[in-house]
Design a protein around this motif. Structure first.
Motif: not given
Length: 249
Positions: A111, A170, A226-227, A174, A237, A233-234, A229-231
């Motif tokens: 990435a 991002p 965006l970072g 993360v 999970q 979600v991960l 949001i992605i962080a």
């Protein structure tokens, strides 16, 4: 194996991987050098397209026509060999990582490479035409805009680096979240400081026109969001999945 022997073996492995990285870079550089002038012509298009009819670039130093193509070939070789260089770094550090860290780092390396290239593409296709349109537009009547090819290359390389690093935001967000260095709530609370900092960086790394500053600051802020949001979600999970043995304790 003693600590000394382990340390020496790590140094030898580091030497070997640095040597491989250097050899691949040199080989690609040698292959690209004959095409350096063509690559420079491509890089110069955003400026040439904004010059008046008959406008051109100039070389003010005796050695500039030689060293500028060399720098262009080096830059192109660096970009083409970046995946191999990152692979060598990854191969060196991966034995010392936990299994969940190795699983995380490979996508982050991919990435980060992709985002850096996207940042350069954003600067080339969107920012540079705006910047050079502004620069040539404010030139006084009767003044011929003839940029030195060396100064031009240094300028666009600086912009490429600024936007390439900006697009890494991002990945940085993360990493600091998933490694437990900063909580997502803290990142959200710092949003206002990030916005101000983005515009400060835009003022530092771009020409003095407001539009180009905004074109760096706004993406930097959006990539920060965006970072987050992605962080988030991960992290959800990871928290929902069973923990690996090396994560326990």
């Amino acid at each position: 194996m003693s600590v000394t022997n382990t340390f020496i073996s790590h140094l030898l492995e580091l030497r070997d991987r640095l040597l491989r990285t250097l050899l691949v870079f040199v080989a690609v550089f040698i292959c690209l050098f004959p095409f350096a002038n063509d690559i420079y012509t491509l890089l110069a298009q955003p400026m040439l397209a904004k010059l008046p009819a008959g406008g051109q670039m100039i070389a003010t130093a005796v050695t500039t026509p030689f060293f500028v193509p060399m720098k262009v070939a080096m830059m192109a070789a660096f970009l083409l060999t970046l995946p191999h260089s990152l692979y060598q770094i990854w191969s060196f550090v991966s034995p010392g990582l936990y299994a969940h860290e190795r699983k995380l780092m490979a996508p982050l390396v991919f990435a980060s490479t992709l985002l850096f290239l996207l940042g350069m593409a954003f600067a080339y296709f969107l920012v540079l035409p705006v910047v050079f349109g502004f620069i040539t537009g404010i030139a006084p009547q009767g003044v011929a805009v003839m940029t030195d090819i060396g100064n031009y290359l240094d300028f666009i390389l600086g912009l490429f680096m600024a936007f390439g690093l900006a697009f890494e935001v991002p990945v940085a967000v993360v990493m600091i979240v998933l490694f437990g260095w900063v909580e997502i709530a803290s990142l959200k609370e710092a949003r206002g400081y990030v916005v101000v900092g983005a515009f400060v960086l835009g003022a530092i790394f771009t020409p003095p026109d407001v539009l180009s500053q905004i074109m760096l600051a706004i993406p930097l802020w959006l990539l920060y969001e965006l970072g987050i949001i992605i962080a988030g979600v991960l992290k959800r999970q990871r928290d929902a999945s069973p923990r690996l043995p090396d994560e326990q304790g």
